[in-house]
Structure formats: structure tokens, C-alpha cells
Design a protein around this motif. Structure first.
Motif, PDB file in Angstrom:
ATOM      1  N   SER A 122      -5.560   1.119   3.408  1.00  0.00           N
ATOM      2  CA  SER A 122      -4.133   0.895   3.956  1.00  0.00           C
ATOM      3  C   SER A 122      -4.098  -0.036   5.185  1.00  0.00           C
ATOM      4  O   SER A 122      -5.327  -0.219   5.855  1.00  0.00           O
ATOM      5  CB  SER A 122      -3.727   2.517   4.749  1.00  0.00           C
ATOM      6  OG  SER A 122      -2.477   2.070   5.190  1.00  0.00           O
ATOM      7  N   ALA A 134       1.007   7.855  -1.240  1.00  0.00           N
ATOM      8  CA  ALA A 134       2.529   7.651  -1.192  1.00  0.00           C
ATOM      9  C   ALA A 134       2.549   6.750   0.098  1.00  0.00           C
ATOM     10  O   ALA A 134       3.649   6.341   0.646  1.00  0.00           O
ATOM     11  CB  ALA A 134       3.206   8.961  -1.061  1.00  0.00           C
ATOM     12  N   ASP A 135       1.718   6.451   0.932  1.00  0.00           N
ATOM     13  CA  ASP A 135       1.539   5.815   1.996  1.00  0.00           C
ATOM     14  C   ASP A 135       2.195   4.410   1.648  1.00  0.00           C
ATOM     15  O   ASP A 135       1.842   3.509   0.831  1.00  0.00           O
ATOM     16  CB  ASP A 135       0.134   5.276   2.475  1.00  0.00           C
ATOM     17  CG  ASP A 135       0.163   4.857   3.997  1.00  0.00           C
ATOM     18  OD1 ASP A 135       1.373   4.179   4.349  1.00  0.00           O
ATOM     19  OD2 ASP A 135      -0.938   4.969   4.479  1.00  0.00           O
ATOM     20  N   GLU A 136       3.389   3.977   2.450  1.00  0.00           N
ATOM     21  CA  GLU A 136       4.043   2.815   2.411  1.00  0.00           C
ATOM     22  C   GLU A 136       2.972   1.561   2.794  1.00  0.00           C
ATOM     23  O   GLU A 136       3.412   0.286   2.423  1.00  0.00           O
ATOM     24  CB  GLU A 136       5.280   2.758   3.131  1.00  0.00           C
ATOM     25  CG  GLU A 136       6.368   3.683   2.560  1.00  0.00           C
ATOM     26  CD  GLU A 136       7.606   3.555   3.193  1.00  0.00           C
ATOM     27  OE1 GLU A 136       7.856   2.999   4.436  1.00  0.00           O
ATOM     28  OE2 GLU A 136       8.654   4.351   2.729  1.00  0.00           O
ATOM     29  N   GLN A 137       2.204   1.757   3.563  1.00  0.00           N
ATOM     30  CA  GLN A 137       1.385   0.774   3.989  1.00  0.00           C
ATOM     31  C   GLN A 137      -0.025   0.592   3.414  1.00  0.00           C
ATOM     32  O   GLN A 137      -0.765  -0.237   3.631  1.00  0.00           O
ATOM     33  CB  GLN A 137       0.962   0.773   5.523  1.00  0.00           C
ATOM     34  CG  GLN A 137       2.112   0.847   6.348  1.00  0.00           C
ATOM     35  CD  GLN A 137       1.775   0.938   7.743  1.00  0.00           C
ATOM     36  OE1 GLN A 137       1.236   1.838   8.312  1.00  0.00           O
ATOM     37  NE2 GLN A 137       2.070  -0.148   8.602  1.00  0.00           N
ATOM     38  N   LYS A 156      -1.179  -4.823  -4.802  1.00  0.00           N
ATOM     39  CA  LYS A 156       0.143  -5.109  -5.041  1.00  0.00           C
ATOM     40  C   LYS A 156       0.694  -6.200  -5.980  1.00  0.00           C
ATOM     41  O   LYS A 156       0.180  -7.317  -5.358  1.00  0.00           O
ATOM     42  CB  LYS A 156       1.173  -4.846  -3.826  1.00  0.00           C
ATOM     43  CG  LYS A 156       1.127  -3.208  -3.152  1.00  0.00           C
ATOM     44  CD  LYS A 156       1.993  -3.142  -2.150  1.00  0.00           C
ATOM     45  CE  LYS A 156       1.973  -1.877  -1.465  1.00  0.00           C
ATOM     46  NZ  LYS A 156       2.923  -1.638  -0.366  1.00  0.00           N
ATOM     47  N   LYS A 164       2.529   2.115 -10.147  1.00  0.00           N
ATOM     48  CA  LYS A 164       3.141   2.177  -8.897  1.00  0.00           C
ATOM     49  C   LYS A 164       3.097   0.832  -8.472  1.00  0.00           C
ATOM     50  O   LYS A 164       2.965   0.835  -7.055  1.00  0.00           O
ATOM     51  CB  LYS A 164       2.431   3.438  -8.248  1.00  0.00           C
ATOM     52  CG  LYS A 164       2.679   4.619  -8.762  1.00  0.00           C
ATOM     53  CD  LYS A 164       1.840   5.622  -7.764  1.00  0.00           C
ATOM     54  CE  LYS A 164       2.178   6.966  -8.639  1.00  0.00           C
ATOM     55  NZ  LYS A 164       1.649   8.125  -7.692  1.00  0.00           N
TER      56      LYS A 164
END
Length: 325
Positions: A122, A134-137, A156, A164
Motif C-alpha cells: 500500500s 479493502a484498502d483504497e490505497q 491495478k 478486484k
């Protein structure tokens, strides 16, 4: 604790011709990179220019872009990693920091309740236990097979509804198993990364598709010397340097240029690898080794970005079932 026969110590590298120096394996010539034309631009930034561009990306809030910036081909980026093993029941945490400024680049957490080694990377804070799936970063997921011989880093990219959104394959790592060997040996690692200038590599058919849509499959094909040239031009193969063995002391040595001070089987150096000739380049792409009980040094350059180098280091730190003890 590692036995002396598998640990790698730091020393001054002997000249070619000295017993134990594997010159034939690294006969690529001075500065050989073994890259296809166009892989590394002649206009690649120096270390100072890279760090300036990196700092600018950080200050503008583009931390992810900064973490994915390939290092310079005309210099070396120095970082260090801090490990926090945590208290009972707390997952181990790792911090990646830039040595020149002590800037926090990324944090990683090893997942506790997982049958296979799995790390979440992260760009968020460094609070112990703060990184979740679930960490958005979250910027990377590093996962191993059951024995810890193979690792795959995903970032990503691609279809957000699949995995995901973590469909971009950024790095594949493979360690040769020595569990059936009579004598323990240092770790041997092979790694493959997409050339930074290429499109996203994903495992869903997408940009690549077919037999070679997996970086792991490409690495296996490279070992068998049957990877098609079309894919060779989009990939960079890396391999560890074989340490020198002191038969009197029964210890393996490598020259870490003063960066590493502790003996450890986790210590390694990576160079370019021509899988067709099994020839290694002379220029170091990455250096990693132990400086203290929970401190590690890390140098890297093109084609690796900080995120990929961090994942390579985590794969080495990770415990493995594939080695003789």
C-alpha cells in the motif's frame, strides 16, 4: 538461522581468474545489459534527475505513479527496508524508504491467515495492521505458491470486475528448489518483468492472450529456450549472480559494495540474463541484503520500479519450504 554453507557474506570481489570466480557465466563484456534495442533509452535520467522527478510526483500527490517509475539506467537508487515483526498475532509489516531523504514510499503487510505467502502493498500509512484487502490505497498484491518457489506481483489494471481490478502482472519470480540436494546451496532466483515501455501485461487474454498471457509461463518458456522473439522484446529476464565459495571457510561470498553487513541467505544480486545463451550481464540491476536484525539495504535501477524491487525483496525475506536446511 541460516547455516554458513547457505548464507551469503559481503566481501571484495576477486579479479577474474581467481579460483571461484565464475567469469564464463558473466562474459557479456563491460557494462553488458543484454537488452533488446529500445528497452532503455539513451536519454534515461541520472540518479539525481530521477530523484527530482520522483519527489515532484510525490509532492503533486501522484504517489502511485512515483512508485511505478522505472529506475534510471545511468545510475542507482538506494533504499532501505524496515521490518516490524509485531507482537503475538500481529502480521509482520515492512516499510520501504528512500535512503537520500528517508521518504516513506510504500508499506507491506504479510497476511496471517493464508495457506500461501501473500503480501499486500500500500501507499497509505504505516500503522501496524492498517493494510487490508479493502484498502483504497492498495497498489500491489504479491502471492506465492505453496512451497514459496514462485511469486507473482499484480497491480491495478485491466478489467476492474476481475480480481478486484488487480489484473496487471508486474513481476514473476522463481526460486530453484534445493530440497533434494545432498548439500545445501545458496538461493538461485530468476525473475521477469515487462519492459516499462510496453502495454499492460494481464492474464485474461487482454493485451497478450494465448499461451503466454502469464509472466510465469513466459519465464518457464525462457528457461526451456523456446520463448518466441515477439515476447522476448517485451520482457526483461533477470537472474541472481552465483556467489563465490570459500572451500576453507565453507562460506559463500558476494561483493555488496559496503551496502550489506550481515550474513544471510536472503542476500542477493540480480543482473540481466540472456536465456538463449545462459549468459549474465555485468551491470547490477538490483542489490539486496541484510544490515541488521530488521533492516535491509536495497539498490535498484532500470527496468525495475520501486514497487517491483520492493516485491522482489519481500520474496527473498519470505520463509520458504523449498530449501535444504
Amino acid at each position: 538461522k541460516s547455516s554458513s554453507s547457505t548464507a551469503v557474506e559481503a566481501f571484495s570481489e576477486p579479479a577474474a581468474g581467481v579460483i571461484g570466480y565464475d567469469a564464463a557465466q558473466r562474459a557479456g563484456g563491460n557494462g553488458a545489459r543484454l537488452l533488446f534495442p529500445g528497452h532503455a533509452s539513451s536519454a534515461s535520467p541520472t540518479t539525481t534527475e530521477w530523484e527530482a522527478a520522483f519527489s515532484q510526483a510525490l509532492s503533486s500527490g501522484s504517489r502511485l505513479a512515483a512508485l511505478q517509475m522505472p529506475g534510471p539506467s545511468n545510475g542507482v537508487i538506494r533504499c532501505f527496508i524496515k521490518r516490524d515483526k509485531g507482537l503475538l498475532g500481529i502480521s509482520p509489516m515492512f516499510e520501504l524508504r528512500l535512503e537520500s531523504s528517508d521518504e516513506l514510499l510504500a508499506v507491506a503487510r504479510k497476511r496471517k491467515k493464508s495457506a500461501k505467502s501473500s503480501y499486500l502493498i500500500s501507499i497509505g500509512g504505516n500503522a501496524v495492521g492498517s493494510i487490508t484487502r479493502a484498502d483504497e490505497q492498495l497498489v500491489g498484491k504479491l502471492k506465492a505458491n505453496l512451497t514459496g518457489t514462485d511469486f507473482l506481483l499484480r497491480g491495478k489494471g485491466g478489467d476492474p470486475s476481475v480480481k478486484k481490478g488487480f489484473n496487471a502482472q508486474l513481476l514473476a519470480v522463481s526460486y530453484a528448489s534445493t530440497v533434494n540436494h545432498v548439500h545445501a546451496e545458496p538461493r538461485t532466483m530468476t525473475a521477469v518483468v515487462p519492459v516499462p515501455e510496453t502495454q499492460v501485461w494481464n492474464g485474461n487474454g487482454g493485451a497478450i492472450g494465448g499461451q503466454y498471457d502469464s509472466l510465469t509461463a513466459c519465464m518457464e518458456a525462457a528457461r526451456a529456450r523456446n520463448l518466441p522473439p515477439l515476447y522476448e522484446r517485451d520482457l526483461v529476464m533477470l537472474h541472481t549472480i552465483k556467489p563465490h565459495f570459500d572451500s576453507d571457510k565453507q562460506v559463500h561470498y558476494l561483493d555488496f559494495k559496503g551496502r550489506v553487513s550481515k550474513t544471510s541467505m536472503k542476500n542477493f544480486q540480480l543482473v540481466h540474463w540472456d536465456h538463449n545463451t545462459n549468459q549474465l550481464g555485468n551491470d547490477l540491476v538490483m542489490l539486496f541484503g541484510k544490515k541488521g536484525h530488521n533492516a535491509f539495504a536495497m539498490n535498484f535501477c532500470y527496468p525495475l520500479a520501486p514497487l517491483e524491487a520492493f516485491a522482489l525483496a519481500l520474496s527473498s525475506i519470505d520463509s520458504k519450504l523449498c530449501y535444504a536446511v
